[in-house]
Design an enzyme around this catalytic site. Structure first.
Site, PDB file in Angstrom:
ATOM      1  N   SER A 133      75.422-106.271  48.436  1.00 40.11           N
ATOM      2  CA  SER A 133      76.366-105.780  49.626  1.00 40.11           C
ATOM      3  C   SER A 133      76.535-104.843  50.493  1.00 40.11           C
ATOM      4  CB  SER A 133      77.729-105.727  48.308  1.00 40.11           C
ATOM      5  OG  SER A 133      77.503-106.272  47.722  1.00 40.11           O
TER       6      SER A 133
HETATM    7  N1  SAM Z   1      76.036-104.984  43.617  1.00 40.44           N
HETATM    8  C1  SAM Z   1      75.469-105.495  43.863  1.00 40.44           C
HETATM    9  C2  SAM Z   1      73.355-104.972  44.271  1.00 40.44           C
HETATM   10  O1  SAM Z   1      74.678-103.228  44.442  1.00 40.44           O
HETATM   11  O2  SAM Z   1      73.086-105.320  44.595  1.00 40.44           O
HETATM   12  C3  SAM Z   1      75.162-107.002  44.783  1.00 40.44           C
HETATM   13  C4  SAM Z   1      75.320-108.658  44.077  1.00 40.44           C
HETATM   14  S1  SAM Z   1      75.340-109.449  44.417  1.00 40.44           S
HETATM   15  C5  SAM Z   1      76.113-109.673  45.545  1.00 40.44           C
HETATM   16  C6  SAM Z   1      76.028-110.556  42.975  1.00 40.44           C
HETATM   17  C7  SAM Z   1      74.565-110.585  41.774  1.00 40.44           C
HETATM   18  O3  SAM Z   1      75.768-111.248  40.898  1.00 40.44           O
HETATM   19  C8  SAM Z   1      73.665-111.479  42.186  1.00 40.44           C
HETATM   20  O4  SAM Z   1      72.754-110.966  41.839  1.00 40.44           O
HETATM   21  C9  SAM Z   1      74.052-112.475  41.347  1.00 40.44           C
HETATM   22  O5  SAM Z   1      72.859-113.078  40.737  1.00 40.44           O
HETATM   23  C10 SAM Z   1      74.488-111.672  40.511  1.00 40.44           C
HETATM   24  N2  SAM Z   1      75.984-113.157  39.911  1.00 40.44           N
HETATM   25  C11 SAM Z   1      75.888-113.885  39.935  1.00 40.44           C
HETATM   26  N3  SAM Z   1      76.914-114.452  38.844  1.00 40.44           N
HETATM   27  C12 SAM Z   1      77.157-113.106  37.464  1.00 40.44           C
HETATM   28  C13 SAM Z   1      77.218-113.445  35.856  1.00 40.44           C
HETATM   29  N4  SAM Z   1      77.565-114.353  35.569  1.00 40.44           N
HETATM   30  N5  SAM Z   1      76.628-112.714  35.421  1.00 40.44           N
HETATM   31  C14 SAM Z   1      75.766-111.495  36.206  1.00 40.44           C
HETATM   32  N6  SAM Z   1      75.657-111.572  37.318  1.00 40.44           N
HETATM   33  C15 SAM Z   1      75.721-112.092  38.144  1.00 40.44           C
END
Ligand code: SAM
Length: 230
Positions: free
Chosen positions: A67
């Site tokens: 992000s």
């Molecule tokens: N917080 C992260 C960072 O500091 O890099 C950025 C997150 S990225 C915008 C969103 C993440 O949410 C992705 O890695 C994706 O695989 C994960 N994601 C999506 N749905 C999810 C779920 N149901 N459970 C866990 N992770 C999930």
């Protein structure tokens, strides 16, 4: 100068980013201090290391992103995390957000559904000596075993506020989550006031990759919510 002191080629860029965030209105000094210490260059994809301190989201591979620093700082401020409090993150991604929460003294639990990112983040936490509890699976259901949490942060876009996450909040706990359609979401903070009462606040539009799971979106290309609990 002691031989223990190592030259940090990113220190100036990191400091400039923190000043930029301050100018954009981030006021929480504990968030800014932790960002000043955290080497974002270790969390970005190696192909984007030269852009690690730009205030932009960057690709991580697997259709996911780390992000934008402003978004991370803003959401973290909304969490009002105090040292020693338990915090759950949904969407580990690169691990940057979880590491930031750990540097702020949080007891961090984080869930990721993408195997390669999960593995990469775990290795990085070990390398940095961060005691972060990680789980591979669908975080839209939370992580019941360690509930309740004083803070929950969802770093992917949800079609609605997942009921299990609301229920896993401690009394007084805060849930920060982007809610809305696939193109844009409103950032929401829920504060649990009592067993059944929550305070609801909105903080403007953001854009995240989708939360995929039982309480999120289905994985089909047209993206539909897989359930609709209120
Ligand atoms: N917080 C992260 C960072 O500091 O890099 C950025 C997150 S990225 C915008 C969103 C993440 O949410 C992705 O890695 C994706 O695989 C994960 N994601 C999506 N749905 C999810 C779920 N149901 N459970 C866990 N992770 C999930």
């Amino acid at each position: 100068m002691s031989s223990q002191v190592r030259f940090d080629p990113y220190a100036e860029l990191r400091h400039a980013l923190v000043e930029h965030l301050r100018q954009r209105g981030i006021r929480d000094e504990r968030v800014l201090a932790a960002m000043e210490r955290l080497p974002r260059e270790l969390f970005v994809h190696p192909a984007f290391i030269h852009r690690a301190y730009e205030d932009v989201a960057l690709p991580l591979g697997y259709n996911q992103t780390i992000s934008q620093p402003y978004t991370v700082a803003f959401m973290t401020s909304l969490l009002e995390l105090e040292p020693g409090q338990k915090v759950l993150e949904i969407g580990t991604g690169s691990g940057y957000q979880a590491a930031l929460l750990a540097l702020m003294g949080g007891r961090v639990y984080t869930v990721e559904r993408q195997w390669e990112l999960y593995q990469r983040a775990r290795q990085l936490f070990a390398r940095l000596g961060l005691a972060i509890q990680t789980r591979f699976g669908d975080g839209s259901l939370g992580w019941q075993e360690h509930a309740p949490y004083e803070a929950i942060i969802v770093t992917a876009a949800a079609p609605h506020i997942p009921k299990p996450l609301r229920e896993q909040l401690a009394l007084g706990g805060r849930l920060v989550i982007p809610v809305g359609g696939p193109q844009a979401q409103v950032l929401v903070r829920l504060r649990r006031l009592s067993e059944h009462e929550y305070d609801y606040e909105e903080f403007g539009e953001f854009r995240f990759v989708p939360l995929i799971g039982k309480e999120g979106w289905s994985e089909t290309p047209d993206i539909r919510p897989t359930s609709s609990s209120s």
